[in-house]
Design a protein around this motif. Sequence first.
Motif, PDB file in Angstrom:
ATOM      1  N   LEU A  13       0.825  -1.208   0.000  1.00  0.00           N
ATOM      2  CA  LEU A  13       0.000   0.000   0.000  1.00  0.00           C
ATOM      3  C   LEU A  13       0.861   1.260   0.000  1.00  0.00           C
ATOM      4  O   LEU A  13       0.568   2.230  -0.699  1.00  0.00           O
ATOM      5  N   LEU A  14       1.951   1.258   0.743  1.00  0.00           N
ATOM      6  CA  LEU A  14       2.863   2.405   0.775  1.00  0.00           C
ATOM      7  C   LEU A  14       3.507   2.628  -0.602  1.00  0.00           C
ATOM      8  O   LEU A  14       3.626   3.771  -1.070  1.00  0.00           O
ATOM      9  N   VAL A  15       3.938   1.556  -1.260  1.00  0.00           N
ATOM     10  CA  VAL A  15       4.534   1.675  -2.584  1.00  0.00           C
ATOM     11  C   VAL A  15       3.513   2.235  -3.572  1.00  0.00           C
ATOM     12  O   VAL A  15       3.811   3.117  -4.393  1.00  0.00           O
ATOM     13  N   LEU A  16       2.265   1.754  -3.500  1.00  0.00           N
ATOM     14  CA  LEU A  16       1.215   2.235  -4.377  1.00  0.00           C
ATOM     15  C   LEU A  16       0.936   3.718  -4.154  1.00  0.00           C
ATOM     16  O   LEU A  16       0.787   4.494  -5.103  1.00  0.00           O
ATOM     17  N   LEU A  17       0.895   4.165  -2.920  1.00  0.00           N
ATOM     18  CA  LEU A  17       0.679   5.582  -2.609  1.00  0.00           C
ATOM     19  C   LEU A  17       1.830   6.449  -3.105  1.00  0.00           C
ATOM     20  O   LEU A  17       1.615   7.552  -3.618  1.00  0.00           O
ATOM     21  N   ILE A  18       3.052   5.968  -2.990  1.00  0.00           N
ATOM     22  CA  ILE A  18       4.215   6.732  -3.464  1.00  0.00           C
ATOM     23  C   ILE A  18       4.169   6.881  -4.980  1.00  0.00           C
ATOM     24  O   ILE A  18       4.394   7.968  -5.520  1.00  0.00           O
ATOM     25  N   VAL A  19       3.829   5.804  -5.711  1.00  0.00           N
ATOM     26  CA  VAL A  19       3.749   5.858  -7.170  1.00  0.00           C
ATOM     27  C   VAL A  19       2.620   6.794  -7.611  1.00  0.00           C
ATOM     28  O   VAL A  19       2.792   7.623  -8.517  1.00  0.00           O
ATOM     29  N   ALA A  20       1.455   6.718  -6.972  1.00  0.00           N
ATOM     30  CA  ALA A  20       0.335   7.584  -7.329  1.00  0.00           C
ATOM     31  C   ALA A  20       0.670   9.043  -7.050  1.00  0.00           C
ATOM     32  O   ALA A  20       0.361   9.937  -7.852  1.00  0.00           O
ATOM     33  N   GLY A  21       1.287   9.325  -5.927  1.00  0.00           N
ATOM     34  CA  GLY A  21       1.671  10.696  -5.600  1.00  0.00           C
ATOM     35  C   GLY A  21       2.683  11.248  -6.584  1.00  0.00           C
ATOM     36  O   GLY A  21       2.597  12.406  -7.000  1.00  0.00           O
ATOM     37  N   ALA A  22       3.649  10.448  -6.993  1.00  0.00           N
ATOM     38  CA  ALA A  22       4.647  10.894  -7.967  1.00  0.00           C
ATOM     39  C   ALA A  22       3.979  11.165  -9.319  1.00  0.00           C
ATOM     40  O   ALA A  22       4.320  12.139 -10.008  1.00  0.00           O
ATOM     41  N   SER A  23       3.015  10.356  -9.708  1.00  0.00           N
ATOM     42  CA  SER A  23       2.311  10.556 -10.969  1.00  0.00           C
ATOM     43  C   SER A  23       1.508  11.851 -10.951  1.00  0.00           C
ATOM     44  O   SER A  23       1.543  12.630 -11.907  1.00  0.00           O
TER      45      SER A  23
END
Length: 196
Positions: A32-42
């Motif tokens: 979940l943390l990795v997914l949030l980091i990728v979405a935030g960067a996008s």
Amino acid sequence: MATSKTPTMPSRSTLPGRSGSASRLLRPIIGLLVLLIVAGASVATTWMITTRSQRQQPNSAVQINVGQAGAGQPGATPTTFVPPPTAPAAVPAPIFIPIEPFTVSVQSANTERMLHVALTLRVSDEQTRQRIEKYMPEVRSRILLLASSQTPESVQTPQGKVDLANAIVKAVNKPFTPIPDGQYVTDVLFTAFVVQ
């Protein structure tokens, strides 16, 4: 003779194990943390690109027909989008010139046939209206000569009426004798049309 004894390894079941419940919780949290980091960067990248392009080209025109044949060739002018006006454009009022009704005999092999016609000319400008009103006898003569050369069968069909209207436009648009340029009659509207 010395004998060496190989140490035996304890079986997996006897090794002290990690707790299964802690690893089960840790994996979804990391995912979940990795997914949030990728979405935030996008989202951040998209926002930066759009704000940068808006600052560079604040009043740029949108090109249409991009990718069509001839759009990228040298010498081709790109078509640009023009926003519609905020208020509707004023449309000039049409200018109509009524012609007095007339009756002519038409060409018929068997019997004498009559054509009764009333029409109105639509013109494009005031100068043409004044010129046609000034030369009305010549206008009526041109229309009478043209109407009398018709046959009853040809003017009774819808296409025959359209052809007659187009011929009248051409005849009236021809220049009058002392004037070098012609008139601008755009349409002929029949207000009465009877073949007897």
